[in-house]
Design a protein around this motif. Structure first.
Motif, mmCIF file in Angstrom:
data_model
loop_
_atom_site.group_PDB
_atom_site.id
_atom_site.type_symbol
_atom_site.label_atom_id
_atom_site.label_comp_id
_atom_site.label_asym_id
_atom_site.label_seq_id
_atom_site.Cartn_x
_atom_site.Cartn_y
_atom_site.Cartn_z
ATOM 1 N N UNK A 49 -1.813 -8.885 -3.331
ATOM 2 C CA UNK A 49 -1.871 -8.607 -4.771
ATOM 3 C C UNK A 49 -2.501 -7.247 -5.031
ATOM 4 N N UNK A 50 -3.548 -6.938 -4.313
ATOM 5 C CA UNK A 50 -4.206 -5.648 -4.464
ATOM 6 C C UNK A 50 -3.253 -4.521 -4.080
ATOM 7 N N UNK A 51 -2.498 -4.717 -3.009
ATOM 8 C CA UNK A 51 -1.532 -3.704 -2.584
ATOM 9 C C UNK A 51 -0.406 -3.557 -3.609
ATOM 10 N N UNK A 52 -0.044 -4.657 -4.263
ATOM 11 C CA UNK A 52 0.954 -4.572 -5.328
ATOM 12 C C UNK A 52 0.471 -3.684 -6.463
ATOM 13 N N UNK A 53 -0.783 -3.860 -6.847
ATOM 14 C CA UNK A 53 -1.377 -3.025 -7.890
ATOM 15 C C UNK A 53 -1.429 -1.568 -7.441
ATOM 16 N N UNK A 54 -1.865 -1.334 -6.213
ATOM 17 C CA UNK A 54 -1.968 0.030 -5.684
ATOM 18 C C UNK A 54 -0.592 0.686 -5.656
ATOM 19 N N UNK A 56 2.090 -0.041 -7.412
ATOM 20 C CA UNK A 56 2.543 0.182 -8.784
ATOM 21 C C UNK A 56 1.850 1.409 -9.374
ATOM 22 N N UNK A 57 0.550 1.499 -9.200
ATOM 23 C CA UNK A 57 -0.206 2.635 -9.741
ATOM 24 C C UNK A 57 0.204 3.943 -9.082
ATOM 25 N N UNK A 58 0.424 3.927 -7.772
ATOM 26 C CA UNK A 58 0.876 5.150 -7.076
ATOM 27 C C UNK A 58 2.241 5.571 -7.600
ATOM 28 N N UNK A 59 3.120 4.601 -7.817
ATOM 29 C CA UNK A 59 4.441 4.910 -8.350
ATOM 30 C C UNK A 59 4.388 5.475 -9.759
ATOM 31 N N UNK A 60 3.335 5.155 -10.488
ATOM 32 C CA UNK A 60 3.165 5.663 -11.847
ATOM 33 C C UNK A 60 2.445 7.004 -11.865
ATOM 34 N N UNK A 61 2.086 7.511 -10.688
ATOM 35 C CA UNK A 61 1.484 8.838 -10.614
ATOM 36 C C UNK A 61 -0.032 8.867 -10.523
ATOM 37 N N UNK A 62 -0.656 7.724 -10.306
ATOM 38 C CA UNK A 62 -2.105 7.703 -10.183
ATOM 39 C C UNK A 62 -2.512 8.190 -8.799
ATOM 40 N N UNK A 63 -3.612 8.909 -8.732
ATOM 41 C CA UNK A 63 -4.134 9.356 -7.442
ATOM 42 C C UNK A 63 -4.888 8.206 -6.786
ATOM 43 N N UNK A 64 -5.122 8.326 -5.499
ATOM 44 C CA UNK A 64 -5.893 7.319 -4.773
ATOM 45 C C UNK A 64 -7.306 7.229 -5.351
ATOM 46 N N UNK A 65 -7.880 8.373 -5.699
ATOM 47 C CA UNK A 65 -9.229 8.369 -6.285
ATOM 48 C C UNK A 65 -9.235 7.647 -7.634
ATOM 49 N N UNK A 66 -8.215 7.878 -8.460
ATOM 50 C CA UNK A 66 -8.144 7.186 -9.754
ATOM 51 C C UNK A 66 -8.028 5.676 -9.556
#
Length: 151
Positions: A49-54, A56-66
């Motif tokens: 589940x955590x990887x799903x969130x990560x 999704x967020x990476x695909x939306x342009x969020x940085x790893x730090x964000x």
């Protein structure tokens, strides 16, 4: 009864991520291994589940730090919550642009106007796009290659 731990290769298979990505996310503190089975990392099933969130967020342009900041956000983190709200507004704007692009592509796929880019319905679907805030605040319209606006 506790669910059995997942081997890194099983997490990679289920998540669609390479084991190296899992190790990278672990080094960055986004996920945590539950332990080891020999030399191989093992994870609790909840990591999926955590990887799903990560993902999704990476695909939306969020940085790893964000993403790392978001994963530990608390209601008292005012600055972080403000940044999250700003990101949500940015995503809303992106969704509007992508929806317009999707609609224009759907129309273009069935349009018989020659050329497609001159079709009034296509032009309406594409609409006028605002330049990103980092560029000029003027609006601009897309001009097909080889067709420059008279200036």
């Amino acid at each position: 009864m506790d669910e059995p731990l997942l081997d890194i290769s099983e997490v990679a298979r289920r998540s669609g991520l390479a084991p190296s990505a899992l190790r990278f996310y672990e080094r960055k503190g986004l996920i945590a291994a539950a332990g080891r089975n020999g030399l191989r990392r093992t994870y609790h099933p909840e990591v999926l589940q955590q990887l799903g969130l990560i993902t999704c967020a990476r695909g939306a342009g969020f940085s790893v730090a964000e993403i790392g900041g978001f994963l530990v956000a608390r209601p008292s983190d005012g600055d972080l919550r403000d940044r999250m709200a700003a990101k949500a507004r940015d995503l809303d704007q992106r969704i509007v642009r992508l929806t317009r692009l999707r609609d224009s592509l759907r129309h273009a796929a069935v349009c018989d106007h020659e050329p497609i880019v001159d079709c009034p319905d296509f032009k309406r679907a594409v609409g006028t796009v605002s330049a990103p805030a980092t560029e000029s605040a003027q609006s601009w319209s897309w001009t097909p290659p080889g067709r420059r606006k008279a200036g």
